[in-house]
Write an enzyme that holds these catalytic residues in place. Sequence first.
Site, PDB file in Angstrom:
ATOM      1  N   ASP A 184       0.830  -1.206   0.000  1.00 31.01           N
ATOM      2  CA  ASP A 184       0.000   0.000   0.000  1.00 31.01           C
ATOM      3  C   ASP A 184       0.868   1.260   0.000  1.00 31.01           C
ATOM      4  O   ASP A 184       1.975   1.252   0.543  1.00 31.01           O
ATOM      5  CB  ASP A 184      -0.906  -0.041   1.241  1.00 31.01           C
ATOM      6  N   GLY A 185       0.330   2.316  -0.580  1.00 34.48           N
ATOM      7  CA  GLY A 185       0.985   3.619  -0.497  1.00 34.48           C
ATOM      8  C   GLY A 185       1.575   4.142  -1.801  1.00 34.48           C
ATOM      9  O   GLY A 185       2.218   5.200  -1.812  1.00 34.48           O
ATOM     10  N   ASN A 231     -10.641  -3.043  -6.324  1.00 29.34           N
ATOM     11  CA  ASN A 231      -9.865  -2.014  -7.039  1.00 29.34           C
ATOM     12  C   ASN A 231     -10.485  -1.601  -8.378  1.00 29.34           C
ATOM     13  O   ASN A 231     -10.098  -0.584  -8.957  1.00 29.34           O
ATOM     14  CB  ASN A 231      -8.413  -2.463  -7.250  1.00 29.34           C
ATOM     15  N   TRP A 232     -11.472  -2.363  -8.881  1.00 30.30           N
ATOM     16  CA  TRP A 232     -12.157  -1.965 -10.124  1.00 30.30           C
ATOM     17  C   TRP A 232     -12.898  -0.640  -9.932  1.00 30.30           C
ATOM     18  O   TRP A 232     -13.262   0.003 -10.907  1.00 30.30           O
ATOM     19  CB  TRP A 232     -13.153  -3.036 -10.563  1.00 30.30           C
ATOM     20  N   ARG A 258     -11.712   2.053  -8.877  1.00 26.71           N
ATOM     21  CA  ARG A 258     -10.825   3.204  -9.168  1.00 26.71           C
ATOM     22  C   ARG A 258     -11.137   3.750 -10.557  1.00 26.71           C
ATOM     23  O   ARG A 258     -11.882   3.144 -11.325  1.00 26.71           O
ATOM     24  CB  ARG A 258      -9.370   2.753  -9.060  1.00 26.71           C
ATOM     25  N   ARG A 280       1.656  -5.019   6.069  1.00 28.10           N
ATOM     26  CA  ARG A 280       0.992  -3.979   5.272  1.00 28.10           C
ATOM     27  C   ARG A 280       1.814  -2.706   5.398  1.00 28.10           C
ATOM     28  O   ARG A 280       2.127  -2.261   6.502  1.00 28.10           O
ATOM     29  CB  ARG A 280      -0.436  -3.721   5.758  1.00 28.10           C
TER      30      ARG A 280
HETATM   31  C1  FPP Z   1      -2.051   0.196  -3.280  1.00 32.12           C
HETATM   32  O1  FPP Z   1      -1.548   1.506  -3.252  1.00 32.12           O
HETATM   33  C2  FPP Z   1      -1.516  -0.491  -4.401  1.00 32.12           C
HETATM   34  C3  FPP Z   1      -2.225  -1.087  -5.403  1.00 32.12           C
HETATM   35  C4  FPP Z   1      -3.689  -1.111  -5.482  1.00 32.12           C
HETATM   36  C5  FPP Z   1      -1.553  -1.736  -6.499  1.00 32.12           C
HETATM   37  C6  FPP Z   1      -0.382  -2.578  -6.128  1.00 32.12           C
HETATM   38  C7  FPP Z   1       0.463  -2.639  -7.303  1.00 32.12           C
HETATM   39  C8  FPP Z   1       1.807  -2.532  -7.312  1.00 32.12           C
HETATM   40  C9  FPP Z   1       2.679  -2.484  -6.151  1.00 32.12           C
HETATM   41  C10 FPP Z   1       2.510  -2.433  -8.568  1.00 32.12           C
HETATM   42  C11 FPP Z   1       2.543  -3.550  -9.449  1.00 32.12           C
HETATM   43  C12 FPP Z   1       2.670  -4.899  -8.878  1.00 32.12           C
HETATM   44  C13 FPP Z   1       3.123  -5.897  -9.611  1.00 32.12           C
HETATM   45  C14 FPP Z   1       3.090  -7.273  -9.137  1.00 32.12           C
HETATM   46  C15 FPP Z   1       3.674  -5.638 -10.949  1.00 32.12           C
HETATM   47  P1  FPP Z   1      -2.561   2.702  -3.372  1.00 32.12           P
HETATM   48  O2  FPP Z   1      -2.639   3.116  -4.783  1.00 32.12           O
HETATM   49  O3  FPP Z   1      -3.869   2.336  -2.750  1.00 32.12           O
HETATM   50  O4  FPP Z   1      -1.845   3.798  -2.536  1.00 32.12           O
HETATM   51  P2  FPP Z   1      -2.552   4.964  -1.722  1.00 32.12           P
HETATM   52  O5  FPP Z   1      -3.239   4.302  -0.576  1.00 32.12           O
HETATM   53  O6  FPP Z   1      -1.387   5.796  -1.307  1.00 32.12           O
HETATM   54  O7  FPP Z   1      -3.474   5.675  -2.661  1.00 32.12           O
END
Ligand code: FPP
Length: 245
Positions: free
Chosen positions: A24-25, A72-73, A75, A192
Amino acid sequence: MDQAKDIKTSVPGGSPRHVAIIMDGNGRWAQMRGKPRLIGHQAGARRVRAIVEACPTLGVEYLTIFAFSTENWKRTQTEVAGLMGLFRRYISKEMQNFMREGVRVRFIGDRLRLDEKLRELMDDVEKMTDQNTRVNLTIALNYGGRDEVARATKRLAQDVSAGRIDPETVDETTLAGFLDTCVLPDPDLVIRTSGEARISNFLLWQSAYSEYEFIDTLWPDFTPEIFADVVGRYGVRERRYGAVS
Ligand code: FPP
């Protein structure tokens, strides 16, 4: 890779055999730099390699990472399309590296909603790496713990109604055998990143007795050194699985 070579190798009470990570992040990492969220996901994808490569040194045999959830869909279409493109490029680009490093790749989650090209790449990398034994990398893609249990229950119910399974014999092991993770051990440690303390529908069934670590670092800044520290802390924890020590 170089970073991975420098990290500590001894974990006092033993290594977690299976580590699962909620990465996350990425979005906040990009926003802090005034960049679009996808730049954060790209930085997050680059980070995965160093963490996978640190596993053998730390005694971690299984690594499971949460790349895209069934939620996540929701988004924006731009972000979802960007992530799907990133997954396709990541698999194509890392294929040779998985072979070089002895990484066996598996996917969990519902593949049906993913586009055909991505599904083909997933099948290819699973087949190509199925003799590798150094690290077991499982990528959760369109994965949700509740969705997984519902899909497993559906298939179990089909077997019961077809007379292949006697409902009287159904127990935890029977259901676990229908989960996407049926060939994996349960995670010993779930990490996490980014300071949020939630499970977010990740490995709900499998993490019943897992240890949890919530780390403030944003995923793109999560280094093999931080990983080694977290794994080291696991070594001094006492796990009782509901029993009295
Ligand atoms: C959460 O961060 C992350 C995701 C929903 C996507 C995870 C994907 C990756 C780490 C990159 C690709 C992975 C592979 C295996 C190629 P967030 O976007 O929710 O962060 P935020 O909470 O800061 O908005």
